[in-house]
Design an enzyme around this catalytic site. Sequence first.
Site, mmCIF file in Angstrom:
data_model
loop_
_atom_site.group_PDB
_atom_site.id
_atom_site.type_symbol
_atom_site.label_atom_id
_atom_site.label_comp_id
_atom_site.label_asym_id
_atom_site.label_seq_id
_atom_site.Cartn_x
_atom_site.Cartn_y
_atom_site.Cartn_z
ATOM 1 N N THR A 120 5.545 -10.406 11.288
ATOM 2 C CA THR A 120 6.598 -11.170 10.463
ATOM 3 C C THR A 120 7.683 -10.021 10.078
ATOM 4 O OG1 THR A 120 5.299 -10.514 8.717
ATOM 5 C CG2 THR A 120 5.007 -12.661 9.590
ATOM 6 N N ASN A 121 7.264 -8.820 9.869
ATOM 7 C CA ASN A 121 8.453 -7.803 9.400
ATOM 8 C C ASN A 121 9.226 -7.511 10.689
ATOM 9 O OD1 ASN A 121 8.656 -6.843 6.674
ATOM 10 N ND2 ASN A 121 6.422 -6.207 7.175
ATOM 11 N N ARG B 100 -6.087 8.988 21.892
ATOM 12 C CA ARG B 100 -4.953 8.834 21.119
ATOM 13 C C ARG B 100 -3.745 9.245 21.860
ATOM 14 N NH1 ARG B 100 -5.417 6.777 16.203
ATOM 15 N NH2 ARG B 100 -7.561 7.686 16.127
ATOM 16 N N MET C 115 -1.265 -0.947 13.624
ATOM 17 C CA MET C 115 -2.678 -0.551 12.779
ATOM 18 C C MET C 115 -3.225 0.559 13.646
ATOM 19 S SD MET C 115 -2.211 -2.087 10.264
ATOM 20 C CE MET C 115 -3.875 -1.897 9.518
ATOM 21 N N LEU D 109 -1.001 7.594 14.372
ATOM 22 C CA LEU D 109 -0.474 8.136 15.564
ATOM 23 C C LEU D 109 -0.765 9.598 15.804
ATOM 24 C CD1 LEU D 109 3.138 6.635 14.906
ATOM 25 C CD2 LEU D 109 1.579 5.837 16.827
ATOM 26 N N HIS E 20 5.032 0.015 3.855
ATOM 27 C CA HIS E 20 3.752 0.150 3.274
ATOM 28 C C HIS E 20 3.679 -0.755 2.073
ATOM 29 C CE1 HIS E 20 -0.364 2.010 2.578
ATOM 30 N NE2 HIS E 20 0.176 2.110 1.259
ATOM 31 N N ASP F 194 1.419 8.043 5.325
ATOM 32 C CA ASP F 194 1.842 7.260 4.094
ATOM 33 C C ASP F 194 2.392 8.299 2.982
ATOM 34 O OD1 ASP F 194 1.241 4.731 5.246
ATOM 35 O OD2 ASP F 194 -0.626 4.785 4.086
ATOM 36 N N ALA G 260 9.347 -9.401 -0.261
ATOM 37 C CA ALA G 260 10.103 -8.521 -0.723
ATOM 38 C C ALA G 260 10.084 -7.247 0.585
ATOM 39 C CB ALA G 260 9.280 -7.435 -2.000
ATOM 40 N N GLU G 261 9.256 -7.144 1.481
ATOM 41 C CA GLU G 261 9.017 -6.314 2.683
ATOM 42 C C GLU G 261 10.258 -6.865 3.608
ATOM 43 O OE1 GLU G 261 5.225 -6.092 4.433
ATOM 44 O OE2 GLU G 261 4.102 -5.884 2.546
#
Length: 313
Positions: free
Chosen positions: A16-17, A67, A92, A95, A111, A147, A175-176
């Site tokens: 959605t973002n 990774r 998700m 990194l 976030h 974060d 809001a995002e």
Amino acid sequence: MAEKAKVAVLISGSGTNMAALLYASRLPDCPYEIVLVGSNKAEAAGLRLAEAEGVPTFALPHKGMSREEHDAAMEAVVVEHGARFIALAGYMRILSEGFVERWEGRMLNIHPSLLPKYTGLHTHDRAIAAGDSHGGCTVHLVTADLDEGPVLGQVPVAILPGDNADTLAARVLFAEHQLYARCLAALVRRETSPEWLIGQVRERALALPDADETLSHGMACFGVIKGKKFAYVSNDHHGDGRVALLVKISGADEQEQLVESDPVRFYRPAYFGDGWIAMRLDLGDVDWDDVADRLRRSWLAVAPRKLAAMMDV
């Protein structure tokens, strides 16, 4: 109109973002375009939306890969599509350090809390349990510390009586969608902002021993204290419409070689002669390590021998 900055979006779910960024990118004054949507999950619903909107997509499940291997493979596709920025939108995966370092200052994340409060997961539950009056969302640059990168923008969202994590999350999502596109646009625009570009040069020039700054012919000018000048920043000088760094070089041969190698980026600065080169900063793809190295070499060309000996050359 300036060319739009190319952005890749990485998702793991509904996207959605990503959709909010994509639709904002189609407004006439938006400075970026979405050139790729990638995911670590082939079943991510956001991929289907991006495909329907004509945006290239790819998926690479991370199972069975380290990774570092997975990040490198994802990054290769991002680079192949010419992206200069990466927007994480519900991606998700933690990194790898090397990947984050390579995209420092050009990768951002959204976030669902008012950082520095509530890094990690279950942010809405934690805000409600703490009795906070507001939850919210934060857009920040991605760093090696989860974060904890520099904050680019925040929106507080009131916590209502009877709220649970789901009801609060639904309002925070509105809001995002408003915040992320604005922060991405602002980050992209700064890459061609004279004030920001001059500030980046200033930070690197004044880190050199005994360097100072003055104003010369309307240009920011950097020199050795009580000595010669080693750099200037030209900002629309004589109305040429360019922001450029001027540094000393070895002479006419090097000047000619640089101009021939990249005539869009390098040019011979008027009134400065063969011992200087102008390097454009406003093309949106500055290699700041290269700028720092050119400043250092230019400083060495004018610094007194005793002072130059302080540098590890």
